[in-house]
Write an enzyme that holds these catalytic residues in place. Structure first.
Site, short mmCIF file in Angstrom:
data_model
loop_
_atom_site.label_atom_id
_atom_site.label_comp_id
_atom_site.label_asym_id
_atom_site.label_seq_id
_atom_site.Cartn_x
_atom_site.Cartn_y
_atom_site.Cartn_z
CD GLU A 276 -2.32 -1.96 0.55
OE1 GLU A 276 -2.96 -1.24 -0.23
OE2 GLU A 276 -2.30 -3.19 0.46
CB CYS B 183 -1.24 6.82 2.01
SG CYS B 183 -2.58 6.02 2.91
P1 NAP Z 1 9.11 4.63 3.80
O1 NAP Z 1 10.24 5.51 3.95
O2 NAP Z 1 8.91 3.96 2.50
O3 NAP Z 1 9.21 3.55 4.97
C1 NAP Z 1 8.20 2.61 5.19
C2 NAP Z 1 8.73 1.47 6.02
O4 NAP Z 1 9.68 0.72 5.26
C3 NAP Z 1 9.46 1.90 7.28
O5 NAP Z 1 9.07 1.03 8.33
C4 NAP Z 1 10.89 1.70 6.90
O6 NAP Z 1 11.67 1.44 8.04
C5 NAP Z 1 10.81 0.46 6.04
N1 NAP Z 1 11.94 0.21 5.17
C6 NAP Z 1 12.59 1.09 4.36
N2 NAP Z 1 13.57 0.46 3.70
C7 NAP Z 1 13.55 -0.83 4.08
C8 NAP Z 1 14.32 -1.98 3.75
N3 NAP Z 1 15.30 -1.93 2.88
N4 NAP Z 1 14.03 -3.15 4.35
C9 NAP Z 1 13.01 -3.23 5.24
N5 NAP Z 1 12.26 -2.18 5.59
C10 NAP Z 1 12.51 -0.99 5.02
O7 NAP Z 1 7.74 5.38 4.12
P2 NAP Z 1 7.42 6.36 5.34
O8 NAP Z 1 8.21 7.60 5.16
O9 NAP Z 1 7.47 5.65 6.64
O10 NAP Z 1 5.89 6.67 5.09
C11 NAP Z 1 5.44 7.67 4.23
C12 NAP Z 1 5.02 7.10 2.90
O11 NAP Z 1 4.13 6.02 3.09
C13 NAP Z 1 4.28 8.09 2.06
O12 NAP Z 1 4.81 8.05 0.77
C14 NAP Z 1 2.84 7.62 2.10
O13 NAP Z 1 2.10 7.98 0.96
C15 NAP Z 1 2.99 6.16 2.25
N6 NAP Z 1 1.85 5.56 2.93
C16 NAP Z 1 1.01 4.75 2.25
C17 NAP Z 1 -0.10 4.20 2.89
C18 NAP Z 1 -1.08 3.31 2.18
O14 NAP Z 1 -1.90 2.68 2.84
N7 NAP Z 1 -1.06 3.23 0.89
C19 NAP Z 1 -0.34 4.46 4.23
C20 NAP Z 1 0.56 5.28 4.90
C21 NAP Z 1 1.64 5.83 4.24
P3 NAP Z 1 13.16 2.05 8.21
O15 NAP Z 1 13.03 3.52 8.07
O16 NAP Z 1 13.53 1.57 9.57
O17 NAP Z 1 13.99 1.46 7.14
#
Ligand code: NAP
Length: 673
Positions: free
Chosen positions: A255, A294
Site C-alpha cells: 500500500e 497516503c
Molecule cells: P518509507 O520511507 O517507504 O518507509 C516505510 C517502512 O519501510 C518503514 O518502516 C521503513 O523502516 C521500512 N523500510 C525502508 N527500507 C527498508 C528496507 N530496505 N528493508 C526493510 N524495511 C525498510 O515510508 P514512510 O516515510 O514511513 O511513510 C510515508 C510514505 O508512506 C508516504 O509516501 C505515504 O504515501 C505512504 N503511505 C502509504 C499508505 C497506504 O496505505 N497506501 C499508508 C501510509 C503511508 P526504516 O526507516 O527503519 O527502514
C-alpha cells in the site's frame, strides 16, 4: 526511553544506546531506537512454531471473539495512546483517525468474522463443480490458513491503525503477525503492543514487534510467509525485488503513496452546495494529520473558468486553519513528524512550484515560539498546464495540494491517469451523467472512488478515510494491492486449494453438505436436535402428499394470487411452459413445510429465510410431492444459538426435483435442560 522489541513472549532490551526520536513540536527527546539489527529470524521461527499452531487451535468464531475483546480493551485505554501521540505532531483529532480508527477496524473485523465466517477453520470458496458425467467426481475450492507469518513493514503516519488494520484480518485467518513499524513514531506502536501484551488476550506468538535496524529483516521469508508493506512507492519497489521475496514467491502486498485526485464537476459553480463541499474537502484533506495521509488529496482538478474562484475560496478556508502545538485545543493543524520530513516536503514543493506558482502559504514561514518544531502552513500550488509533469509525479507528503484547471470533462480520465495509479479519487458533482462517465472512465486507475454531492454529504465518511469493509489499495504507483479491507483481507492470508474427489470426500474435507454424499436419516426428526447434536448430512425424508385442484383453488382464493396459470383452464392451456393449470410455487413451498415441520416446541427457534430458491418443474393437480431435508451447514451466532442451513429438495412421484432451496433456521446451541 530505549524502545524494546517484543519477541517470543519477552520484551528485549537492546544493548546499544540507540538514536533519539524527537517530539515534533519541541524537539525534545521522547524515546531512543536501537540501531542493532532486529532478531527477525527468531521472531519468524516463533511465529511459525508457536503462534501459528496456537491460532489454528482456535476456530473463526473464537478468533473473532478475541478480536472483539481486543478492540474494546484498546478503546478503554486509548487515552494512554493519545497522550504520547501528541509527540508525533498529531492533534487529538488526528490521533482519533489513528487510534480510534485502529481499534474500530479491529471491532469491524470481529463483527464481520462472527457474522460471515463459518465454524471451524476452513472456508469453502465458490460452488461445487461437477467434473464427471455421473455425480461421483466433483471439485471445490477451499481456503486454509498459510503456515508461516505475515511480516508487516509499516509507514510512520499511522503507528496504531497501520498495525491493527493488518493484524485483524491476519489474526482472523489464523496467521501470526510480526510487526516492523517505521522509526519516527515507533514509540506509539510500542505502547500499543504493550497494551495488547498486558491484556493477555492474544495467544502466544500471534503478535511480535521488531524495533531496530532492518538489516536482514526479509532474508528468512519463505513461501508460506507474507510480506505486507505500507510506505513510499520507492521502498515498495525495493522490497518487491528482494531476493528472498522473489526466490520464494512470497505473497507481497504494497500500500504505497499515490497522487490522489479530487475533481470539481462543471455543474458545481460558486453558490452551489457542491462547490462548498469541494472547498471544504480539499482543505480538510490538506490539513488532517498535516497532510501526512497516503490518501490525502494531492491534485485538485477544477473547470478552468472556476479556477480563480476556487483558489480564492481555498485561500479563505485555509486562512482559518490554526497551526500550532497539537496539545493546544485551539490548534487545527499540528506539526509534521520530524524536521527531516519537513525538509523533504519543502524540497518536493520546490519541484512542484517549478511547473506553476505558490498560490497560498509560505513554506519558509516560521511559527513564533515554536522554532524547534516541524511546522509548515498549508501550501496550495497552482499549475495552469494540467499536463505538466511534477503534479502527477511528485508526492509532497505534507499539507500540500496542487490546483489544476481542466478544459472539459472528456479530458479528465486521462488527466487522472497521469498519476499512474492511485488509492482514491473523488468527484464532487450533482450531474449524474458526468459522474457516471468519470467514475467508469477513471475506475481502472483507482482503488476507491468517492462521489460527493449534497445528498450524501451529511453521512459521507470523506475522501481520505479507508474503510474496513471496502478495498484499500490501488493499482500501479499505489502499490498494486487491493487486499486490505473486507473479507478479501482475511482470505489473502489463506491458501486457495482445489480439492477433487467423490462427494463423500468433499463433504468430509469441507464440513459442508455436498449433494451426492451419503446422507443419514436420523432416528429422531432433525428438528428435535440442537446445534451440538446435529451433524452435517442428517436427513429427513417426508411422507408424500397429492396436490389437488381444490388445494390450488383454495390457495388462490386464500392468498389472492389468482394468476391465470392457477385459475383459468383455457388460458393456462395456452401457456407454452405449463399447458394447463399448475400449482403456485409458493403453494409447493408451503406444502413442503407442512410435510417436514415437526410442530412441538424444540431446539428450532425460527425460520429466518430461504436462499437459492428455484422452481424447476411445474406441479399439476394430481401430482404427488415429498421433501428431502438435509442439514447442510451450522454456524454459531451466539453462545446460545446458531444458524442451521438445510438443503431442501421437493420431488415428484418420478423423483424429479420440482423445487430446490436452502432453508435457514435459528437453532438452540444445546439440548434443553
Ligand atoms: P518509507 O520511507 O517507504 O518507509 C516505510 C517502512 O519501510 C518503514 O518502516 C521503513 O523502516 C521500512 N523500510 C525502508 N527500507 C527498508 C528496507 N530496505 N528493508 C526493510 N524495511 C525498510 O515510508 P514512510 O516515510 O514511513 O511513510 C510515508 C510514505 O508512506 C508516504 O509516501 C505515504 O504515501 C505512504 N503511505 C502509504 C499508505 C497506504 O496505505 N497506501 C499508508 C501510509 C503511508 P526504516 O526507516 O527503519 O527502514
Amino acid at each position: 526511553m530505549l524502545l524494546e522489541s517484543w519477541v517470543a513472549g519477552r520484551w528485549r532490551t537492546p544493548e546499544d544506546e540507540g538514536l533519539p526520536l524527537r517530539d515534533a513540536t519541541t524537539g525534545e527527546e521522547v524515546a531512543r531506537l536501537s540501531t542493532t539489527p532486529v532478531p527477525a529470524a527468531e521472531a519468524l521461527a516463533f511465529a511459525r512454531d508457536t503462534g501459528g499452531p496456537a491460532l489454528r487451535a482456535l476456530d473463526f468464531p473464537q478468533r473473532a471473539a478475541i478480536l472483539k475483546a481486543l478492540g474494546l480493551h484498546l478503546m478503554e485505554r486509548k487515552e494512554q495512546l493519545y497522550e504520547i501521540s501528541f509527540a508525533t505532531g498529531a492533534t487529538r483529532r488526528d490521533s482519533a483517525i489513528d487510534i480510534d480508527g485502529g481499534a474500530g477496524t479491529v471491532l469491524s473485523y470481529a463483527s464481520r468474522g462472527r457474522r460471515e465466517l463459518p465454524a471451524g477453520n476452513v472456508v469453502v470458496d465458490g460452488a461445487l463443480e461437477r467434473l464427471g458425467k455421473g455425480a461421483s467426481f466433483v471439485g471445490r475450492h477451499v481456503l486454509t490458513p498459510m503456515r508461516g507469518a505475515v511480516l508487516q513493514v509499516n509507514a510512520f503516519n499511522f503507528p496504531v491503525w497501520g498495525m491493527l488494520e493488518k493484524l485483524a484480518p491476519a489474526f482472523l485467518a489464523g496467521v501470526p503477525s510480526v510487526v516492523k513499524p517505521a522509526p519516527q513514531t515507533a514509540y506509539v506502536t510500542e505502547r500499543c503492543v504493550r497494551l495488547i501484551a498486558e491484556s493477555g488476550l492474544l495467544p502466544e506468538g500471534s503478535l511480535q514487534l521488531l524495533l531496530g535496524d532492518v538489516d536482514g529483516l526479509l532474508d528468512g521469508l519463505t513461501g508460506q510467509d507474507l510480506l505486507s508493506f505500507t510506505g513510499s512507492a520507492g521502498t515498495a519497489a525495493r522490497l518487491r525485488a528482494h531476493p528472498a521475496v522473489v526466490a520464494s514467491s512470497v505473497r507481497f502486498t504494497a500500500e504505497a503513496d499515490s497522487l490522489n485526485a479530487c475533481v470539481l464537476g462543471p455543474d458545481a459553480r460558486p453558490g452551489t452546495p457542491e462547490f462548498e463541499l469541494f472547498v471544504r474537502e480539499v482543505a480538510r484533506e490538506m490539513t488532517a494529520k498535516a497532510g501526512q495521509k497516503c490518501t490525502a488529496i494531492r491534485r485538485a482538478f477544477v473547470p478552468r473558468g472556476l479556477a480563480d474562484d476556487v483558489e480564492e475560496s481555498l485561500r479563505e478556508q485555509l486562512a482559518k486553519v490554526v497551526v500550532g502545538d497539537p496539545r493546544d485545543e485551539a490548534t487545527r493543524m499540528g506539526a509534521l513528524v520530524s524536521l527531516e520530513q519537513r525538509d523533504a516536503v519543502r524540497s518536493a514543493v520546490g519541484r512542484l512550484v517549478e511547473d506553476g506558482r505558490l498560490a497560498v502559504g509560505d513554506p519558509d514561514a516560521g511559527l513564533p515560539g515554536l522554532e524547534r518544531g516541524a511546522f509548515l502552513p498549508p501550501l496550495l500550488i497552482r499549475v495552469d498546464d494540467a499536463r505538466a509533469r511534477a503534479p502527477h509525479a511528485v508526492e509532497a507528503f505534507g499539507p500540500v495540494a496542487t490546483l489544476l484547471p481542466y478544459d472539459g470533462v472528456a479530458q479528465l480520465p486521462d488527466l487522472l491517469a497521469l498519476g499512474a495509479g492511485s488509492l482514491v479519487a473523488s468527484v464532487v458533482s450533482a450531474d449524474l451523467d458526468v459522474v457516471r462517465d468519470l467514475v467508469l472512465g477513471a475506475a481502472a486507475h483507482h482503488g476507491r472512488i468517492l462521489v460527493l454531492d449534497s445528498t450524501s454529504a451529511k453521512e459521507s465518511t470523506g475522501h481520505g478515510s479507508p474503510l474496513p469493509v471496502l478495498v484499500h489499495g490501488g493499482p500501479g504507483r499505489a502499490g498494486g494491492g487491493e487486499e486490505l479491507g473486507g473479507m478479501r483481507a482475511v482470505f489473502h492470508h489463506m491458501q486457495r486449494t482445489a480439492v477433487q474427489g467423490s462427494p463423500d470426500v468433499l463433504q468430509a474435507v469441507t464440513g459442508v453438505y455436498t449433494r451426492g454424499a451419503r446422507r443419514e436419516e436420523t432416528e429422531q426428526h432433525p428438528f428435535r436436535l440442537s446445534m451440538s447434536e446435529l451433524r452435517i448430512g442428517d436427513t429427513v425424508v417426508t411422507a408424500s402428499r397429492t396436490v389437488t385442484r381444490e388445494d390450488v383453488d383454495h390457495f388462490a382464493e386464500f392468498t389472492g394470487d389468482t394468476f391465470y396459470a392457477h385459475t383459468d383452464e383455457a388460458a393456462a392451456a395456452e401457456n407454452p411452459l405449463f399447458g394447463g393449470i399448475v400449482a403456485h410455487g409458493y403453494l409447493i413451498l408451503s406444502l413442503a413445510a407442512g410435510l417436514f415441520v415437526d410442530p412441538a416446541p424444540g431446539p428450532v427457534l425460527a425460520n429466518t429465510g430461504l436462499d437459492r430458491l428455484r422452481f424447476t418443474k411445474p406441479v399439476k393437480p394430481g401430482d404427488t410431492i415429498r421433501a428431502v431435508l438435509t442439514c447442510a451447514a451450522k454456524t454459531p451466532r451466539t453462545p446460545q444459538q446458531g444458524e442451521v442451513r438445510w438443503d431442501v429438495q421437493v420431488l415428484d412421484r418420478e423423483d424429479a426435483v420440482v423445487a430446490t432451496y436452502e432453508l435457514l433456521t435459528m437453532v438452540s446451541a444445546q439440548p434443553r435442560g
